[in-house]
Enzyme design. Structure first.
Site, PDB file in Angstrom:
ATOM      1  N   ASN A  64       0.874  -1.178   0.000  1.00 44.00           N
ATOM      2  CA  ASN A  64       0.000   0.000   0.000  1.00 44.00           C
ATOM      3  C   ASN A  64       0.908   1.223   0.000  1.00 44.00           C
ATOM      4  O   ASN A  64       1.456   1.586   1.030  1.00 44.00           O
ATOM      5  CB  ASN A  64      -0.902  -0.027   1.241  1.00 44.00           C
ATOM      6  N   TRP A  65       1.033   1.819  -1.169  1.00 47.60           N
ATOM      7  CA  TRP A  65       1.961   2.953  -1.303  1.00 47.60           C
ATOM      8  C   TRP A  65       1.390   4.250  -0.752  1.00 47.60           C
ATOM      9  O   TRP A  65       2.083   5.270  -0.724  1.00 47.60           O
ATOM     10  CB  TRP A  65       2.385   3.118  -2.772  1.00 47.60           C
ATOM     11  N   LYS A  66       0.117   4.237  -0.386  1.00 49.00           N
ATOM     12  CA  LYS A  66      -0.523   5.442   0.175  1.00 49.00           C
ATOM     13  C   LYS A  66      -0.261   6.636  -0.757  1.00 49.00           C
ATOM     14  O   LYS A  66      -0.197   6.444  -1.971  1.00 49.00           O
ATOM     15  CB  LYS A  66      -0.046   5.665   1.616  1.00 49.00           C
ATOM     16  N   HIS A  83      -9.564   1.433   4.623  1.00 47.76           N
ATOM     17  CA  HIS A  83      -8.308   1.596   5.368  1.00 47.76           C
ATOM     18  C   HIS A  83      -8.535   2.552   6.543  1.00 47.76           C
ATOM     19  O   HIS A  83      -9.344   3.474   6.452  1.00 47.76           O
ATOM     20  CB  HIS A  83      -7.232   2.138   4.428  1.00 47.76           C
ATOM     21  N   GLU A 124      -6.926   4.968   7.553  1.00 53.49           N
ATOM     22  CA  GLU A 124      -6.755   6.390   7.199  1.00 53.49           C
ATOM     23  C   GLU A 124      -7.996   6.928   6.499  1.00 53.49           C
ATOM     24  O   GLU A 124      -8.363   8.093   6.683  1.00 53.49           O
ATOM     25  CB  GLU A 124      -5.485   6.558   6.346  1.00 53.49           C
ATOM     26  N   GLU A 147      -5.555  -4.541  10.543  1.00 57.77           N
ATOM     27  CA  GLU A 147      -4.508  -3.549  10.788  1.00 57.77           C
ATOM     28  C   GLU A 147      -4.821  -2.801  12.079  1.00 57.77           C
ATOM     29  O   GLU A 147      -5.657  -1.883  12.078  1.00 57.77           O
ATOM     30  CB  GLU A 147      -4.446  -2.545   9.628  1.00 57.77           C
ATOM     31  N   GLY A 172       2.314   2.713  10.838  1.00 57.68           N
ATOM     32  CA  GLY A 172       3.247   3.822  10.689  1.00 57.68           C
ATOM     33  C   GLY A 172       3.925   4.233  11.983  1.00 57.68           C
ATOM     34  O   GLY A 172       4.555   5.281  12.052  1.00 57.68           O
ATOM     35  N   SER A 192       3.347  -1.753  10.488  1.00 60.74           N
ATOM     36  CA  SER A 192       4.793  -1.792  10.727  1.00 60.74           C
ATOM     37  C   SER A 192       5.425  -3.147  10.403  1.00 60.74           C
ATOM     38  O   SER A 192       6.331  -3.600  11.105  1.00 60.74           O
ATOM     39  CB  SER A 192       5.117  -1.364  12.165  1.00 60.74           C
ATOM     40  N   GLY A 221       2.830  -0.836   4.425  1.00 59.43           N
ATOM     41  CA  GLY A 221       2.929   0.578   4.081  1.00 59.43           C
ATOM     42  C   GLY A 221       4.382   0.970   3.843  1.00 59.43           C
ATOM     43  O   GLY A 221       4.965   0.691   2.790  1.00 59.43           O
ATOM     44  N   GLY A 222       4.999   1.593   4.850  1.00 59.76           N
ATOM     45  CA  GLY A 222       6.339   2.183   4.708  1.00 59.76           C
ATOM     46  C   GLY A 222       7.375   1.263   4.078  1.00 59.76           C
ATOM     47  O   GLY A 222       8.118   1.682   3.180  1.00 59.76           O
TER      48      GLY A 222
HETATM   49  P1  13P Z   1       2.954   0.714   7.800  1.00 57.87           P
HETATM   50  O1  13P Z   1       3.472  -0.579   7.244  1.00 57.87           O
HETATM   51  O2  13P Z   1       3.682   1.926   7.297  1.00 57.87           O
HETATM   52  O3  13P Z   1       2.801   0.657   9.278  1.00 57.87           O
HETATM   53  O4  13P Z   1       1.460   0.899   7.206  1.00 57.87           O
HETATM   54  C1  13P Z   1       0.577  -0.154   7.346  1.00 57.87           C
HETATM   55  C2  13P Z   1      -0.616   0.142   6.529  1.00 57.87           C
HETATM   56  O5  13P Z   1      -1.400   1.010   6.838  1.00 57.87           O
HETATM   57  C3  13P Z   1      -0.798  -0.622   5.286  1.00 57.87           C
HETATM   58  O6  13P Z   1      -2.073  -0.412   4.760  1.00 57.87           O
END
Ligand code: 13P
Length: 253
Positions: A10-12, A97, A99, A169, A175, A215, A236-237
């Protein structure tokens, strides 16, 4: 029943088209053939066409959007429909998600409409659920997760469930660098599977894949994926770098 791990990036709001191309070029060289896991990348809307162009003609890596509208078409400024995502080459859509829920006010009612629209278009929803730290500490974990599942899966038939991926999640792990321990993730994901069993029966619960997200890094992916109810990751990251995401993918082999 053995479930195929599904590991998604997930590149956000990162990775413009040029950066998506700079990622996919080495990544597709590293994974030129289908692997034992289902690999998915989820770029932003504007990077989808470039990613689709690069992914054409290979079947190792699938393409996902990060959100979509539940409406078919019309006066919905700023929105993107399922049909548009299909036309551009998506096979998956991340829905609900945390977010989207916390920053853009999405609730289970609208997420449920999106799940229905996604399935109607032949796309695979990656449906995100998860509790906040206050909810976990306040003893609300099971209540919150079962409410999210019941609400966002309302009206879904058991026969449709194997075509849905659930992503657990915990909001406090996204994050933050604070991952759920393998034991915490396993215990919670077993609970999520038990809710799916209550709603749709044992065979469906055995078939549905439940990802963990929050994470995930190359250093913790192995111990997490070894848990029986973790069937992949939503990353994510650590998915922004092809080598790091590649290591996480390999943990799922
Ligand atoms: P991180 O891996 O950056 O914690 O993000 C997780 C996430 O929200 C994937 O959708």
């Amino acid at each position: 029943m053995s479930r195929k791990n599904i590991i998604a990036a997930n590149w956000k709001m990162n990775m413009a088209p040029s950066e998506a191309a700079a990622f996919l070029d080495p990544f597709l060289k590293a994974f030129p053939e289908p692997t034992p896991v289902e690999i998915v990348v989820a770029p932003s809307f504007v990077s989808l066409p470039k990613a689709a162009e690069l992914l054409a003609g290979q079947s190792a890596v699938g393409l996902s959007a990060q959100n979509m509208s539940h409406e078919k078409s019309g006066a919905f400024t700023g929105e993107t429909s399922a049909a548009m995502l299909v036309e551009v080459g998506c096979q998956y859509v991340i829905l609900g998600h945390s977010e989207r829920r916390s920053l853009y006010g999405e609730d289970d009612v609208v997420i449920n409409r999106k799940v229905h629209a996604t399935l109607a278009a032949g796309l695979v929803p990656i449906l995100c659920i998860g509790e906040s730290l206050e909810e976990r500490d306040g003893g609300q974990l099971e209540f919150v997760l079962s409410q999210q599942l019941e609400g966002s899966l309302a009206g879904i038939d058991a026969s449709q469930m194997p075509g849905i991926v659930i992503a657990y999640e915990p909001v406090w792990a996204i994050g933050t660098g604070r991952t759920a321990t393998p034991e915490q993730a396993q215990e919670t994901q077993a609970y999520v599977r038990s809710v799916i069993e209550r709603l749709f029966g044992g065979a469906v619960a055995e078939a549905v894949r439940i990802q963990y997200g929050g994470s995930v890094k190359p250093g913790n992916a192995g111990e997490l994926i070894a848990q029986p109810d973790i069937d992949g990751f939503l990353v994510g990251g650590a998915s922004l770098d092809p080598a790091s995401f590649g290591e996480i993918v390999k943990a799922g082999f």
